[in-house]
Write a protein that holds these residues in place. Structure first.
Motif, PDB file in Angstrom:
ATOM      1  N   LEU B  92      11.689   3.795  19.593  1.00  0.00           N
ATOM      2  CA  LEU B  92      13.061   3.676  20.093  1.00  0.00           C
ATOM      3  C   LEU B  92      13.683   2.370  19.627  1.00  0.00           C
ATOM      4  CD1 LEU B  92      12.489   5.121  23.652  1.00  0.00           C
ATOM      5  CD2 LEU B  92      14.007   6.072  21.925  1.00  0.00           C
ATOM      6  N   PHE B 126      14.277   8.799  13.368  1.00  0.00           N
ATOM      7  CA  PHE B 126      15.708   8.628  13.595  1.00  0.00           C
ATOM      8  C   PHE B 126      16.454   8.945  12.312  1.00  0.00           C
ATOM      9  CE2 PHE B 126      19.176   6.860  15.996  1.00  0.00           C
ATOM     10  CZ  PHE B 126      20.001   6.217  15.092  1.00  0.00           C
ATOM     11  N   GLU B 128      20.012   9.509  12.446  1.00  0.00           N
ATOM     12  CA  GLU B 128      21.455   9.358  12.686  1.00  0.00           C
ATOM     13  C   GLU B 128      21.923   8.078  11.998  1.00  0.00           C
ATOM     14  OE1 GLU B 128      22.236  12.018  14.314  1.00  0.00           O
ATOM     15  OE2 GLU B 128      20.179  12.439  14.903  1.00  0.00           O
TER      16      GLU B 128
ATOM     17  N   GLY C 358      17.342   5.083  23.721  1.00  0.00           N
ATOM     18  CA  GLY C 358      17.112   6.505  23.928  1.00  0.00           C
ATOM     19  C   GLY C 358      18.398   7.273  24.199  1.00  0.00           C
ATOM     20  N   TRP C 361      20.439   7.438  20.958  1.00  0.00           N
ATOM     21  CA  TRP C 361      19.861   8.381  19.999  1.00  0.00           C
ATOM     22  C   TRP C 361      20.166   9.817  20.416  1.00  0.00           C
ATOM     23  CZ3 TRP C 361      13.930   8.267  18.522  1.00  0.00           C
ATOM     24  CH2 TRP C 361      13.716   9.101  17.399  1.00  0.00           C
ATOM     25  N   LEU C 365      22.323  12.627  18.501  1.00  0.00           N
ATOM     26  CA  LEU C 365      21.620  13.824  18.065  1.00  0.00           C
ATOM     27  C   LEU C 365      22.279  15.086  18.637  1.00  0.00           C
ATOM     28  CD1 LEU C 365      17.724  14.093  18.110  1.00  0.00           C
ATOM     29  CD2 LEU C 365      19.196  16.066  18.307  1.00  0.00           C
ATOM     30  N   LEU C 381      12.413  17.480  18.969  1.00  0.00           N
ATOM     31  CA  LEU C 381      12.547  16.027  18.885  1.00  0.00           C
ATOM     32  C   LEU C 381      13.354  15.500  20.065  1.00  0.00           C
ATOM     33  CD1 LEU C 381      12.263  13.316  17.450  1.00  0.00           C
ATOM     34  CD2 LEU C 381      14.260  13.893  16.063  1.00  0.00           C
ATOM     35  N   GLU C 384      11.360  15.441  23.095  1.00  0.00           N
ATOM     36  CA  GLU C 384      10.354  14.376  23.059  1.00  0.00           C
ATOM     37  C   GLU C 384      10.983  13.008  23.297  1.00  0.00           C
ATOM     38  OE1 GLU C 384       7.696  14.570  19.698  1.00  0.00           O
ATOM     39  OE2 GLU C 384       6.925  12.572  20.249  1.00  0.00           O
ATOM     40  N   ILE C 385      12.148  12.770  22.720  1.00  0.00           N
ATOM     41  CA  ILE C 385      12.819  11.485  22.963  1.00  0.00           C
ATOM     42  C   ILE C 385      13.062  11.316  24.461  1.00  0.00           C
ATOM     43  CG2 ILE C 385      14.937  10.157  22.608  1.00  0.00           C
ATOM     44  CD1 ILE C 385      15.252  11.702  19.948  1.00  0.00           C
ATOM     45  N   ASN C 388       9.975  10.586  26.306  1.00  0.00           N
ATOM     46  CA  ASN C 388       9.539   9.211  26.046  1.00  0.00           C
ATOM     47  C   ASN C 388      10.274   8.191  26.898  1.00  0.00           C
ATOM     48  OD1 ASN C 388       7.505   9.717  24.239  1.00  0.00           O
ATOM     49  ND2 ASN C 388       8.785   9.479  22.415  1.00  0.00           N
TER      50      ASN C 388
END
Lengths: 160, 667, 436
Positions: B92, B126, B128, C358, C361, C365, C381, C384-385, C388
């Motif tokens: 992250l 990642f 993006e 997080g 992201w 996404l 994904l 999972e993010i 996490n």
């Protein structure tokens, strides 16, 4: 920097709300109330608030930049805040926001050329059961369809 | 008396005092738990989440950096759950971190690189757009690369709690958060560079070092900083015989975490173009280059001529030369040349303090005492400007132990912000200020007193008497400036006191008297600039100067000898607390010689016996010193963070960053 | 004047004064048992007051659902530091609009509740932290406070009891995170709204590091009734472990959205159909978010359940702030999910890595995904993010972002899949406003 007597009275009452030695508590409300009068958080306002609360200007900046209602750039005379969060989204808040931008010819956080209107896409305003909702400055409007929005704009324009 | 707590970490029984953090208890048994935001001595955060560990009976992973040990606690730091959590946190963190390693100064000594290699995922998913903001230059020294910043807030805390300056803050919110300097787009601060060195990544970098070289290309030499009297160890990074940077990488020094801008950046005087690298002889109206042989011969000739005339020979020593050099100079003077006229620019009345203490043991404070004493009294000095390490230690003493700090100064000082009491006095009235605090001080159990040149002569004895009347344990620091002012006094570069402050058979002229003496036959100046603001009365005196630069005094010399700086020689120096530390040679400056070597050459030329060491007996004598009274002027250099005598004038960095002192105290 | 038609199924304890003629004046309040609870409290010892609140089984109405009596009991006795009473009127949880009504239509009830709390822990001052957008509410509260002071119900020597208590309003300025109790206290102290390391908790070290009782507006508003009629009476209205009534905020695709006070344990489908008039336009129910956007969504087939904390927890969701958001069959869940996570990314305070990075992201996404730029693998994904982030953040905002995201992705996976590889959104954009 001088404020209006009404604002000074409000700030005096605010400062008296906190125990001695905890004047810093007044910081966030003070910035918001002063912004209502000054229009935005200017460096001058930061210095004035810092002086009154015996803080460093940098400390005031740190706090001011955290809160989304405190803004660096001026808004319009009628700052229109349209919620597009979940309840309002479900009731057409997203489309309402797009409609509003088209009507006024500006985008998010922009001001019309005549300075009368500005638009901001905001988060939940606490009017979920009466969605779609918006605020013009601090005034709530509920169940706002595009038609109602157009009417609202008319009223605001007439009130000049 | 804190009790010991028993717990288990990774199956191993561990004992730690109550209040110890789990991360520290683990470190104590060699288990290294990674973390960025945790930093010993600074406020706890729990922000980066990298130090998460499993604790039995706790529903979630806990941050070991905020969790104190508890009896019977069972901690696991290496389970798959913990490892997965670390991988996740690092993935992250790396989402917005730019792949700058090839051009980032921190590469090779970067905590993020190291931690990712040890604990991170091998692949980032990642895809993006990364958040990007341009780099900013906040001052002559400090650059901030927001994309690299991991928002661990170490810099904010070290500047606030550590330095007491509070020049860094956090603005905006969420992913848009940034570190911001106190003047909006620039920094107004000490320029100490603590933020740069404490940054675990390359978000904060120094302009001096930016893009210069790689850490593994440098030789790192930990030596004592050449500037003020605090005695910090600075680790010089040397590349191809050039000092690329200084930092406090070697934390074994008495300065621990601390280093100021002089120790970090002001080593650049070493290769200033105006550095003297050849002896000079007066010829015609000016100074001409000469060989060492010619120059030494000229020195010997000039000194012999003065002796033959029976004219007095005056010697002015340095605040920068080593103890060994000082000892040998005074021996050369008194026994070799037979002259009693010996002095140096005294910046504090050390002799006065030692006389007032009359051989008492344990009455002198060390730097560590400033961190542990329950109360500290600062008299007449702006520590943050003139003794930044001492200021730092006292400040942390306040933050960690709640020490009570008392201040008696003419103007506002940084200590005011956390002082138990601050008293403003007119210059010259410091003792009255101390008297006004007697009631408060009497309530203390122990005290360390720091005083500067405002207290000298009789006033020192009165100060000691005042403190004696408190009936508590008191330790003292006589504040002196420059890297070895203390050593100059200790080694007897004084007109009426020899090494160890023993009285000499015959007292000589003071510095002022030498300059005013119209019959002076010769003046030998070592590493000092007395003619910067004063004139030499004896127009025809023979003047020899050992120096790094062509100072005002050197310009008036008959012979100028290029000396090596503190970074180019070995020996010991003594800080303002009396702590003796060795210099380590970092580089060589071709064309120069250490002062000790120059003394040896001159002595040889004069046919004198020369022994360049400091005997054990002398050290013991200093410890038991009961000096006699000493005439002459005591006057502080009055340096600020951005002024450091001659060395400072030739440090381009100090010249570039100089900010108005006291400007930080506004408001 | 903001209120909806009441429903006959309501059990009006906290809302019984809503809509009374003359508006919320002190006179109206006194004429309807106002301060009766406080008078009873004056006869009790502080421990006895707290005991009544414990018996009531009242669980925090802000979202966390922590038993209120237990919380009050954590305030240390005999501390030499002053105690404070703080009311959380930040009401930022999307889908929630009840505290606003309580303050607008019965402000004195909130004040009485805070007053009783003050009596229970020997506090002398209290603050109502009101979100900045509720400016008109602050004005209403200030008037009510003035009325009470003038009549001796606040201030010094209240009702001749020798007990002093002052209340002040305090404005926020736009931050959802300031609804988290320790971040609220930081904001109240004039700082950035970043939470604190806990322990210590506010009951021990709260406002100005003094012992502080910090509860939601609705929680305090229930206290006068608890003291007046006894904790057992209040408890009996709800379920055995979750007492009393709650204000449910119904929003979204129902015929009669509004705020309704119903017993805890009321059935969700009954709420939708009998109280809120069923799904509008005769459409079918697709999903319900039961307690504000931080709670995992329930599919229509999961909605036949009792609305109490334990039942919803067992169902993998939460009762939270009782913000019941109703979603019909013509709504794109991917769009909803993307908008919800965008909220958390905007409101993240930025302190800790998992939440700050997080939420950012996931927001990027899910947006990319909704607009057709998603690839196979992005769905797993995203889950999972979110996983996490779970349980690893400095405060519950991280969980509030992660859990709904996981629920949307798992329960409506097919809708997300339809967007993959350039797929278009299958649903009509929502027409604005209430439709016929």
């Amino acid at each position: 920097m001088t404020f209006s007597p009404e604002l000074e009275a409000r700030l005096a009452k605010l400062l008296a709300s906190y125990p001695a030695g905890q004047e810093r508590s007044a910081l966030v409300p003070m910035l918001l109330y002063a912004q209502d009068e000054v229009g935005r958080i200017t460096p001058e306002l930061v210095a004035e608030v810092a002086r009154r609360l015996r803080l460093q200007p940098a400390q005031v900046e740190e706090v001011a930049s955290y809160y989304s209602m405190l803004r660096q750039r001026a808004a319009g005379k009628h700052h229109i805040q349209i919620c597009t969060n979940i309840s309002c989204l479900l009731m057409g808040g997203g489309e309402l926001f797009e409609h509003a931008c088209r009507c006024l010819g500006i985008g998010n956080k922009e001001v019309t050329a005549d300075g009368k209107f500005s638009i901001e896409e905001v988060e939940c305003l606490g009017a979920c059961s009466w969605a779609p909702a918006l605020q013009v400055n601090y005034d709530y409007h509920h169940g706002v369809t595009p038609e109602k929005f157009d009417q609202l704009l008319e009223v605001l324009r007439q009130a000049e | 008396m804190s009790s010991l707590v028993k717990l288990t970490i990774d199956g191993r029984p561990v004992e730690a005092p109550a209040g110890t953090l789990v991360i520290e208890a683990a470190r104590g048994v060699g288990i290294e738990i990674p973390g960025f935001c945790y930093y010993p001595g600074l406020a706890l955060q729990g922000a980066c989440r990298l130090c998460l560990v499993e604790v039995e009976r706790a529903p979630r992973l806990q941050t070991s950096c905020t969790l104190p040990v508890a009896e019977g606690m069972v901690v696991r730091t290496a389970t798959e759950k913990v490892r997965q959590a670390r991988r996740a946190v690092l993935e992250l963190l790396l989402t917005n971190h730019p792949l700058d390693c090839p051009v980032c100064d921190k590469g090779g000594e970067c905590e993020l690189q190291d931690t990712t290699f040890a604990h991170g995922p091998g692949l980032g998913r990642f895809s993006e757009m990364k958040r990007h903001v341009d780099e900013r230059r906040w001052s002559e020294v400090v650059y901030y690369d927001r994309p690299r910043c991991i928002l661990c807030f170490r810099c904010v805390r070290i500047c606030d709690q550590g330095m007491g300056v509070r020049a860094l803050g956090i603005v905006d919110r969420g992913g848009h958060s940034e570190i911001a300097p106190n003047r909006g787009d620039r920094l107004e601060c000490d320029e100490c560079g603590m933020c740069i060195d404490i940054c675990p990544v390359g978000a904060l970098t120094s302009r001096m070092y930016r893009y210069q070289t790689r850490p593994w290309e440098m030789r790192h030499v930990g030596t004592i900083c050449a500037h003020c009297g605090d005695g910090c160890t600075t680790t010089l990074g040397v590349y191809h015989n050039q000092i690329m940077r200084g930092n406090n990488r070697d934390r074994s020094g008495l300065n621990g975490e601390f280093l100021c801008l002089k120790g970090r950046y002001a080593a650049d005087f070493v290769d200033h173009p105006a550095r003297l690298t050849s002896p000079l002889l007066r010829a015609g109206g000016g100074l001409e280059p000469a060989t060492w042989a010619q120059a030494i011969a000229a020195v010997a000739a000039g000194l012999r001529a003065a002796q033959a005339r029976g004219a007095p020979i005056g010697i002015i020593g340095s605040n920068h030369t080593t103890n060994e050099e000082n000892y040998c100079l005074q021996k050369l003077a008194r026994e070799g040349l037979g002259t009693p006229h010996l002095d140096h620019h005294r910046t504090g009345d050390v002799a006065g303090l030692l006389r007032a203490l009359a051989g008492r043991s344990g009455a002198l404070a060390t730097v560590e005492d400033l961190y542990t004493s329950r109360a500290v009294l600062v008299v007449g000095r702006d520590l943050a400007q003139q003794h930044p390490l001492l200021s730092f230690r006292i400040r942390l003493n306040y933050h960690h132990h709640g020490a009570r700090v008392y201040v008696v100064t003419p103007g506002p000082v940084r200590e005011d912000r956390y002082a138990a009491r601050s008293v403003r006095v007119a210059p010259g009235h410091e003792l009255e200020g101390v008297e006004s605090l007697m009631h408060d001080l009497a309530g203390e159990q122990e005290l360390v007193v720091l005083f500067g040149d405002a207290i000298r002569g009789e006033a020192v004895a009165r100060l000691v008497a005042l403190c004696d009347s408190l009936g508590i344990q008191v330790k003292y620091v006589c504040l002196v400036d420059y890297s070895n002012s203390r050593g100059s006094s200790d080694m007897g570069l004084l007109p009426s006191l020899g090494p160890g402050y023993r009285s000499v058979a015959q007292a000589g002229m003071t510095l002022e008297e030498m300059l005013a003496c119209e019959d002076l036959g010769a003046l030998w100046v070592v590493g000092a600039n007395p003619l910067k603001e004063r004139r030499l009365a004896a127009r025809s005196a023979f003047v020899v100067v050992q120096e790094l630069f062509l100072t005002e005094t050197a310009q008036a010399a008959d012979v100028v000898l290029p000396a090596a700086s503190a970074y180019e020689k070995t020996g010991t120096v003594t800080n303002t607390c009396g702590q003796v530390q060795p210099l380590v040679r970092a580089l060589a400056k071709p064309g120069t010689k250490p002062d000790l070597e120059i003394f040896r050459l001159i002595a040889l030329e004069l046919g004198l016996d020369f022994e360049p060491t400091v005997p054990e007996a002398v050290w013991q004598g200093i410890a038991r010193a009961v000096p006699g009274p000493c005439a002459g002027t005591v006057r502080s250099a009055g340096d600020t963070l951005f002024i450091s005598g001659t060395l400072g004038r030739y440090s381009r960095t100090l010249q570039a960053v100089a900010e108005a002192p006291g400007g930080l105290y506004r408001g | 004047m903001l209120y909806n038609e009441p429903s006959p199924l309501e059990v009006k304890v906290l809302t019984r004064r809503f809509g009374l003629p003359g508006g919320p004046t002190l006179a109206t309040y006194l004429a309807t048992d106002g301060f009766a609870g406080f008078r009873k409290a004056l006869q009790l010892k502080p421990e006895e007051i707290i005991e009544q609140v414990k018996i009531s089984n009242l669980r925090g109405r802000g979202g966390a659902g922590f038993p209120m009596g237990l919380k009050w009991g954590f305030v240390p006795r005999g501390s030499d530091r002053p105690r404070y009473i703080v009311a959380n009127a930040d009401e930022g949880e999307p889908g929630t609009c009840k505290d606003r009504l309580l303050m607008e239509h019965d402000p004195h009830q909130l004040l009485e509740g805070m007053l009783i709390a003050a009596r229970a822990v020997d506090a002398r001052a209290g603050y109502i932290y009101v979100r900045g957008e509720y400016r008109y509410i602050i004005e209403i509260l200030d008037r009510a406070i003035e009325e009470c002071r003038a009549a001796g119900y606040l201030g010094r020597d209240i009702l001749g009891s020798g007990f002093d208590f002052e209340v002040y309003t305090h404005s926020g300025a736009g931050s959802y995170e300031c609804g988290e109790e320790s971040a609220l206290l930081e904001s109240l102290e004039g700082k950035r709204g970043v939470p604190r390391i806990r322990p210590p908790f506010p009951a021990v070290a709260g406002l100005y590091r003094c012992p502080t009782v910090l509860n939601n507006v609705e929680s305090y508003s229930a206290v006068p009734a608890i003291l007046r009629d006894g904790g057992a009476a209040f408890a009996a209205l709800g379920t055995p472990r979750d007492g009393g009534t709650r204000l449910f905020c119904v929003s979204g695709h129902v015929n009669r959205p509004g705020v309704y006070e119903l017993p805890v344990g009321f059935n969700l489908l009954r709420l939708l159909n009998e109280v809120a008039g069923g799904i509008r336009g005769g459409r079918k129910l697709k999903a319900v978010v039961p307690g504000g956007s931080s709670c995992p969504v329930l599919k229509a087939s999961e909605c036949d359940l009792s609305l109490d904390f334990d039942t919803l927890a067992k169902a993998g969701s939460m009762l939270g702030s009782a913000g019941v958001i109703v979603i019909d069959e013509d709504t794109c869940m991917a769009r909803v999910a993307a908008r919800v996570i965008r909220f958390y990314a905007h409101e993240s305070c930025g302190w800790c890595i998992p939440c700050r990075e997080g939420t950012a992201w996931l927001a990027k996404l899910l947006l990319r995904l909704h607009e057709g730029g998603g690839r196979r693998g992005d769905l797993d994904l995203a889950v999972e993010i979110a996983r996490n982030m779970l349980g690893r953040t400095f405060c519950p905002l991280g969980d509030a972002a992660a859990m709904p995201t996981i629920a949307f992705l798992e329960k409506f996976r097919d809708e997300f899949e339809a967007h993959l590889d350039g797929g278009q959104c299958l649903f009509e954009k929502q027409p604005a406003g209430v439709e016929a």
